[in-house]
Design an enzyme around this catalytic site. Structure first.
Site, PDB file in Angstrom:
ATOM      1  N   GLN A   1      -8.303 -67.917 -38.641  1.00 52.94           N
ATOM      2  CA  GLN A   1      -6.914 -67.458 -38.770  1.00 52.94           C
ATOM      3  C   GLN A   1      -6.862 -65.988 -39.149  1.00 52.94           C
ATOM      4  O   GLN A   1      -7.344 -65.581 -40.204  1.00 52.94           O
ATOM      5  CB  GLN A   1      -6.117 -68.291 -39.796  1.00 52.94           C
ATOM      6  CG  GLN A   1      -4.619 -68.103 -39.692  1.00 52.94           C
ATOM      7  CD  GLN A   1      -4.062 -68.650 -38.357  1.00 52.94           C
ATOM      8  OE1 GLN A   1      -4.744 -69.336 -37.612  1.00 52.94           O
ATOM      9  NE2 GLN A   1      -2.819 -68.316 -38.071  1.00 52.94           N
ATOM     10  N   LEU A   2      -6.312 -65.214 -38.253  1.00 49.69           N
ATOM     11  CA  LEU A   2      -6.242 -63.769 -38.456  1.00 49.69           C
ATOM     12  C   LEU A   2      -5.663 -63.433 -39.823  1.00 49.69           C
ATOM     13  O   LEU A   2      -4.585 -63.920 -40.177  1.00 49.69           O
ATOM     14  CB  LEU A   2      -5.379 -63.128 -37.359  1.00 49.69           C
ATOM     15  CG  LEU A   2      -5.303 -61.600 -37.429  1.00 49.69           C
ATOM     16  CD1 LEU A   2      -6.642 -60.987 -37.022  1.00 49.69           C
ATOM     17  CD2 LEU A   2      -4.174 -61.071 -36.567  1.00 49.69           C
ATOM     18  N   HIS A   3      -6.379 -62.651 -40.564  1.00 51.95           N
ATOM     19  CA  HIS A   3      -5.875 -62.279 -41.884  1.00 51.95           C
ATOM     20  C   HIS A   3      -6.142 -60.811 -42.172  1.00 51.95           C
ATOM     21  O   HIS A   3      -7.217 -60.291 -41.919  1.00 51.95           O
ATOM     22  CB  HIS A   3      -6.486 -63.164 -42.977  1.00 51.95           C
ATOM     23  CG  HIS A   3      -7.985 -63.236 -42.959  1.00 51.95           C
ATOM     24  ND1 HIS A   3      -8.680 -64.019 -42.056  1.00 51.95           N
ATOM     25  CD2 HIS A   3      -8.923 -62.636 -43.731  1.00 51.95           C
ATOM     26  CE1 HIS A   3      -9.992 -63.901 -42.288  1.00 51.95           C
ATOM     27  NE2 HIS A   3     -10.159 -63.063 -43.292  1.00 51.95           N
ATOM     28  N   LEU A   4      -5.109 -60.185 -42.686  1.00 45.45           N
ATOM     29  CA  LEU A   4      -5.192 -58.772 -43.055  1.00 45.45           C
ATOM     30  C   LEU A   4      -5.612 -58.670 -44.520  1.00 45.45           C
ATOM     31  O   LEU A   4      -5.034 -59.323 -45.382  1.00 45.45           O
ATOM     32  CB  LEU A   4      -3.811 -58.118 -42.867  1.00 45.45           C
ATOM     33  CG  LEU A   4      -3.674 -56.680 -43.358  1.00 45.45           C
ATOM     34  CD1 LEU A   4      -4.346 -55.715 -42.401  1.00 45.45           C
ATOM     35  CD2 LEU A   4      -2.193 -56.295 -43.531  1.00 45.45           C
TER      36      LEU A   4
END
Length: 993
Positions: free
Chosen positions: A891-894
């Site tokens: 899951q893309l996470h910044l």
DNA sequence: GTTCTAGAAC
DNA sequence: GTTCTAGAAC
């Protein structure tokens, strides 16, 4: 008595006579006893042409008939190939036609995989898609039925050679034997490895242990033995004779479970020894392994039926593999010399291996401490060992050994049944230690050889006295023994002083050869059996042979177990002292009652010890009721480390709690609260402040709890059972009518609560039509597909939070339709947030495309907002916003991370470089790249192993501690490359004059 | 003898 | 992602 046999010449003659003969090997064993694996392992490594004929697949991959197998075997034999007959072959009738394949040009052998039924059953229960297609809960019934008609093969059926394998060690031996068999080699004829009650023992000191009665349950194996060609036939016979019939009876009726060390041998005098000089003393491993094997070989003949076991702590032990390889090359009897992975101070209690003598790689002062084996053994031996040692000698010269009888007050004696410790001092090749030989391996090897000689001689002197000369008094014995030296003499005296019992037993052997003896032997074996009665292969003795054999047992808890699973301890039977018999009945009844409602969910009763009485009781009763062992089984292990240590994934665990739902109090409750951390405590408090007996309460576990991150546990269910312990509150005072009722209620509540969790958990592959409306439909295929397979729970953690933030209220800082914000679980700086995209299918930066540009911008905006919020609280902070080129979690996470990097979780190079090289992609750059080029630039993971550079002044530092100490002081301005990428409070230029 | 890393296991 | 630990580095 001499054991010398001129085997070399005999073998040579044999070879010439029988060169190139193909062999038929009948595998004999229950389903899942490892027959196919055995064949495949041999075939993989053997230089002899083999064909495996498997009745389960012979018919174009489907099950075929016996005639088909026979035909196929005949063809292969004509082609000069040797043949494995891979079918159960459990009784004589099933075997007879295959034996007929033999003749003057073809030998017929049998390899008997006579493993515990329990092991086979558990393997079957766990496996899917095996050729034999015997799966699931029927396995137990089928295997048990098959084994009831089992007839072990006999030479008289026409076999020229039979190898009996009753444990993993035996299997490994057989494997080695057949793997090493070249195209023109032959093997000695006879029976090997059988625990045969009739085997005649006649060698040397062992004659007193001869079995008193001959029951004639097997025919003529012993006479064939003496005709046997190999030296090992005799040796094995001797070994096995100690614990004959008794163990066999038990095997059939009680199925002692997994046991890689043949327990039958556990009465045999055994020396466990660490590799001398190869640890701290840095002796060359190659040379050391040669010496070990040579020395063992040299002593082999004098050993009688005693055993030598080289022990090391780890599976990866190089010295063990070297020694194993060399011993195999020399065809050494693996019954009398083998390696073992485990703690030498806990061989009995943890490994199920009974060694009455252990060797210590001592230092010259014979002092405790110093780490390694020496520290461990002195620790385990306690003050008793220390003073016993001191009494005998003050120091030791390299190459020497000192035998120390263990006082019975020593824990090693009481817990591990170790009667003697032999301190050995080997040569030192480590310049940092006293008396370094400075790489002089000529001297070094000599000393190491001496060390092992002294060790083995010392052991022999003990073993001799242990093989009680029954009709003599201890004094008489003493004077007759050839005592190696003065030290040992003193020791021997000591030994006798604490072994009157043993002497007594010996008298029994001599004087009363009928029932008394049998009985006592039975008793011994039963005890051994219980201790070994492990539930599942997972908890088995840590023998390295297990691994080497590519043993299916290791994987018998299926890896793809995304199935909802409740692990629960036995309630009320520990601190609350509830009767075990009654408790086990209740457990089994309740499980049975819930079985139908479980769907594919599983229940696992867990206890810490192999010897857990409640586990054996429950197992027995569950087996009686034929309860599906796939959905209910027992497990030995720490309930707080089922996944990390046992590989068993349980998403729900039960806690045998106290009525106040408070941490502490010892036992499971303490352990679970400990492992759950403050989060569990807080969440528990939220749910309830106390519990009544018979009740259970569900506590969802915050994803910050170590139980969640490490073990994948999503819920803890606290259960309170009835208390029968007068020293605890609310004791029922022996009222089992009330008690049983409450305990039943407790399990009912527990299982019901579990079901309610299981039913709402996403993971349940939904039974068609039955949808659960409140849940967002998670793409199960996706989870099963690219990213999961059998990945660890943590990989999914962010994804789960992104999809269902409402379930993680405690850790979510902010949630909107697009993003979820939370603290990084292991922050690498004072402030370290993650902003998750709630975009399905956006697992990582590599997935980001133009259509995600808005998402990327939103992530950035939200990240920036939080950074600014923090800057309000602490204006000295500086933030960077960005992504890892290759993230570890789905899951893309910044990352929003402050540039102080002041955190105990920042531990290694990878951590550092993932934020301070180009591996870290600044959010603004990413947005630009995706916008311009349709995707982001990703850097290689190689960057993670770059040197450690200060992110401000770019200076290089040798290791993490030094780097961390540097960055805590470095005030250099940030490099220009970061211009525009840092989020910080503008320097007060505005207010400057 | 201790510190630190790197690799494996989970 | 962490934990564990053997072996390297110091």
């Amino acid at each position: 008595m001499e054991m010398d046999i001129d085997d070399a010449s005999q073998l040579k003659g044999e070879e010439e006579k029988e060169k190139g003969k193909p062999i038929v090997v009948l595998l004999v064993g229950a389903p899942a006893s490892g027959k196919s694996t055995f064949c495949e392992s041999v075939m993989q490594a053997s230089s002899r042409p083999w064909v495996r004929i498997c009745q389960d697949t012979i018919n174009n991959g489907k099950a075929g008939t016996k005639p088909q197998c026979l035909k196929s075997a005949t063809i292969s034999l004509k082609e000069g190939k040797s043949v494995f007959i891979d079918r159960c072959n459990l009784n004589k009738e099933q075997r007879v036609d295959f034996v007929k394949l033999g003749g003057p040009q073809v030998e017929v052998h049998a390899v008997v995989l006579d493993l515990p039924a329990k092991l086979c059953i558990s393997r079957i229960a766990k496996r899917t898609g095996h050729e034999g297609n015997l799966q699931g809960g029927k396995a137990a019934a089928v295997v048990n039925r098959m084994l009831q008609t089992k007839e072990l093969p006999k030479l008289s059926e026409g076999f020229s050679r039979i190898m009996f394998c009753q444990g993993e060690t035996d299997v490994q031996t057989a494997l080695n034997t057949y793997t090493a068999l070249g195209p023109s080699d032959t093997l000695p004829h006879g029976c090997f490895g059988q625990k045969d009650p009739n085997a005649k023992t006649q060698l040397g000191i062992m004659k007193f242990l001869k079995r008193p009665h001959e029951t004639n349950s097997q025919d003529s194996t012993c006479s064939q033995f003496t005709d046997g060609k190999g030296p090992c036939s005799k040796a094995q016979e001797t070994v096995s004779s100690l614990s004959g019939t008794a163990s066999q009876k038990i095997k059939v009726s009680e199925d002692p479970a997994v046991n890689s060390i043949s327990q039958n041998d556990n009465d045999v005098p055994t020396l466990a020894f660490p590799s001398i000089s190869t640890a701290d003393f840095r002796f060359d491993l190659e040379k050391a392994s040669n010496i070990i094997v040579e020395k063992v070989e040299q002593f082999m003949d004098k050993l009688g039926n005693t055993r030598l076991v080289l022990v090391d702590l780890t599976q990866r032990s190089k010295i063990l593999s070297l020694v194993r390889a060399k011993a195999a090359q020399k065809n050494m009897d693996s019954k009398r010399f083998f390696t073992f992975v485990g703690d030498i101070t806990q061989l009995h209690s943890k490994g199920g291996l009974h060694c009455d003598v252990i060797a210590n790689a001592a230092n010259w002062r014979l002092k405790p401490g110093g780490g390694g084996v020496n520290a461990a053994i002195f620790d385990a031996g306690g003050p008793a060992l220390e003073s016993a040692t001191k009494n005998l000698a003050k120091s030791l010269l390299p190459g020497n050994a000192l035998v120390v009888p263990l006082p019975s007050t020593s824990p090693l004696y009481s817990r591990e049944k170790v009667t003697h410790v032999i301190h050995v001092l080997g040569p030192n090749m480590n310049p940092h230690r006293p008396n370094c030989l400075d790489n002089d391996y000529i001297k070094g090897c000599k000393i190491l050889e001496d060390a092992y000689s002294s060790l083995f001689e010392g052991f022999l002197s003990i073993a001799k006295t242990k093989v009680k000369f029954p009709n003599r008094s201890s004094q008489g014995t003493q004077s007759e023994l050839s005592v190696p030296d003065n030290k040992t003499e003193g020791i021997l005296r000591n030994h006798f002083s604490h072994s009157e019992q043993e002497t007594e037993n010996c008298k029994n052997y001599e004087s009363d050869r009928s029932k008394k003896c049998t009985k006592s032997e039975n008793a011994v074996v039963v005890v051994g059996c219980k201790e070994q009665d492990l539930v599942s292969p997972l908890s088995g003795a840590a023998s390295d042979e297990t691994k080497a054999g590519e043993n299916p047992a290791a994987g018998s808890i299926s890896q793809h177990d995304d199935v909802p699973t409740l692990a629960f301890p036995s309630i009320s039977t520990a601190g609350f002292q509830f009767d075990l018999e009654k408790a086990s009945t209740i457990i089994v009844d309740k499980v049975e009652e819930f079985m139908d409602k479980l769907g594919n969910a599983r229940l696992v009763l867990v206890d810490l010890s192999n010897r857990s009485e409640i586990l054996s009781l429950v197992r027995a009763k569950a087996a009686q009721k034929n309860i599906d062992s796939k959905r209910f089984f027992t497990y030995v292990g720490d309930i707080t480390r089922l996944y990390s240590e046992g590989g068993l994934r349980c998403n729900v665990i039960a806690n045998a709690t106290n009525w106040r739902l408070k941490a502490g109090g010892g036992g499971v409750n303490s352990a679970i609260f400990d492992a759950g951390g403050p989060d569990l405590e807080a969440m528990t408090k939220n749910q309830a402040s106390s519990l009544l007996p018979g009740e259970a309460v569900v506590v969802p576990l915050p994803s910050t709890s170590p139980l969640y991150t490490r073990e994948g546990v999503t819920h803890v269910i606290h259960v309170l059972g009835p208390n029968m312990n007068p020293e605890r509150p609310n004791c029922l005072d022996g009222d089992y009518i009330k008690g049983c009722k409450i305990l039943q209620d407790a399990y009912s509540s527990l299982f019901e609560k579990f079901l309610s969790i299981a039913n709402t958990q996403v993971k349940i592959p939904k039974i068609s039509g039955k949808s659960i409306p409140s849940e967002p439909s998670l793409p199960e295929e996706k989870i099963k597909g690219t990213l999961t397979k059998s990945w660890s729970p943590w990989v999914q953690a962010l994804y789960k939070i992104a999809m269902q933030p409402e379930k993680y209220k405690n850790e979510v800082l902010e949630a909107s339709d697009d993003v979820v914000v939370l603290n990084d679980m292991y922050p690498k700086a004072k402030k370290h947030l993650l902003v998750l995209a709630r975009f399905e299918g956006l697992d990582c930066l590599a997935d980001a495309r133009k259509e995600h540009i808005q998402t990327l911008k939103t992530l950035h905006a939200v990240g920036l907002k939080w950074a600014e919020k923090f800057l309000h609280e602490d204006a000295s902070l500086v933030f960077r916003l960005g992504y890892h080129s290759v993230p570890s979690m789905r899951q893309l996470h910044l990352h929003v991370i402050s540039q102080d990097f002041e955190s105990k979780h920042l531990k290694n190079k990878k951590h550092w470089n993932s934020f301070n090289t180009d591996f870290f992609r600044d959010s603004l750059d990413v947005i630009e790249e995706v916008n311009d080029m349709g995707k982001a630039i990703l850097e290689d993971e190689k960057l993670l192993s770059l040197e450690l550079r200060c992110h401000r002044c770019r200076s290089v530092h040798p290791n993490m501690p030094r780097l961390k100490s540097h960055i805590s002081n470095c005030q250099a301005p940030f490099p220009a490359a970061l211009n525009g990428r840092l989020v910080l409070v503008q320097s007060n230029s505005a207010s400057d004059p």
